[in-house]
Design an enzyme around this catalytic site. Structure first.
Site, mmCIF file in Angstrom:
data_model
loop_
_atom_site.group_PDB
_atom_site.id
_atom_site.type_symbol
_atom_site.label_atom_id
_atom_site.label_comp_id
_atom_site.label_asym_id
_atom_site.label_seq_id
_atom_site.Cartn_x
_atom_site.Cartn_y
_atom_site.Cartn_z
ATOM 1 N N ASP A 13 -51.090 -31.413 -11.778
ATOM 2 C CA ASP A 13 -51.886 -31.710 -10.582
ATOM 3 C C ASP A 13 -51.484 -33.043 -9.965
ATOM 4 O O ASP A 13 -51.408 -34.071 -10.645
ATOM 5 C CB ASP A 13 -53.374 -31.726 -10.939
ATOM 6 N N ASP A 57 -48.686 -38.627 -12.290
ATOM 7 C CA ASP A 57 -49.273 -39.444 -11.217
ATOM 8 C C ASP A 57 -50.448 -40.288 -11.675
ATOM 9 O O ASP A 57 -50.916 -41.147 -10.924
ATOM 10 C CB ASP A 57 -49.783 -38.527 -10.097
ATOM 11 N N ASP A 60 -46.675 -33.539 -15.861
ATOM 12 C CA ASP A 60 -48.046 -33.279 -15.462
ATOM 13 C C ASP A 60 -47.986 -32.283 -14.299
ATOM 14 O O ASP A 60 -46.942 -32.117 -13.668
ATOM 15 C CB ASP A 60 -48.707 -34.596 -15.039
#
Length: 219
Positions: free
Chosen positions: A9, A180, A7
């Site tokens: 961001d 996250d 991922d």
């Protein structure tokens, strides 16, 4: 060769590039500041809560791209990279990418942020490939619509499977995925090596329940 998927961001960078681009547009006077900030902030909260209406968000987020030339957008993006992204590139994230690169792994970012924003970031990080939300184009102009399946939640799994069909040497066998966000649980559940990176509370609880590795890239 293993597939190392990331991922973007708040995983490889310590900000949300989609939200940061909205703030940048406000600073440039390219959008109605108060109204855009209110909507941008609310959509970020919805995303963090796992409740984002992705198509409603994209209708807002892609519309500014339709009103400016490619030259203007690219000039803005260069400024955006310098002031909004570069300060948030995490040294430990670059070390993690380098570790996978040294192993001979194929590095892939898969993100729910659109390719206009993330393409230059992926190049800056030196990854091999990028799967992102694809803004539709008509020649050199953006239409404000989305091409294909948005790479968000279950859509990340769909887009990854579509991408793998054209990658004869790559499979999910021994694949890694770092994220996250609880929004990425669907893809985390698909790979042999799921890793929660500075996870939100919901993902941390899931990772603990499933016995997934939890790391930080922000020390």
């Amino acid at each position: 060769m293993s597939l190392a998927i990331f991922d973007l961001d708040n995983t490889l960078i310590s900000c949300d590039s989609d939200h940061a681009w909205g703030e940048f547009l406000i600073e440039q006077g390219a959008v109605d500041g108060d109204a855009y900030r209110q909507a941008n902030d609310q959509y970020l909260r919805d995303y963090q809560a796992g409740q984002l209406d992705i198509l409603a968000y994209l209708a807002m987020a892609l519309e500014p791209l339709t009103r400016h030339s490619e030259e203007q957008l690219n000039a803005w993006h260069q400024q955006f990279m310098a002031c909004k992204i570069e300060p948030h590139v995490l040294p430990q994230a670059e070390e993690l990418l380098a570790w996978h690169r040294q192993r001979g792994d194929h590095l892939l970012i898969i993100t729910a942020t659109n390719r206009f924003i993330t393409g230059p970031i992926a190049r800056r990080l030196g990854v091999d490939d990028l799967i992102a939300i694809e803004p539709e184009r008509d020649g050199k102009r953006y239409t404000g619509r989305v091409a294909g399946v948005p790479s968000y939640r279950e859509g990340k799994v769909i887009r990854l499977e579509q991408w793998l069909e054209s990658q004869a040497a790559l499979t999910l066998d021994d694949a890694w995925f770092y994220s996250d966000s609880i929004n990425d649980r669907f893809l985390l559940e698909k790979v042999p090596n799921p890793v929660a990176v500075d996870p939100d509370d919901a993902l941390r609880r899931l990772a603990e329940e499933q016995g997934w590795r939890v790391i930080t890239l922000r020390d």
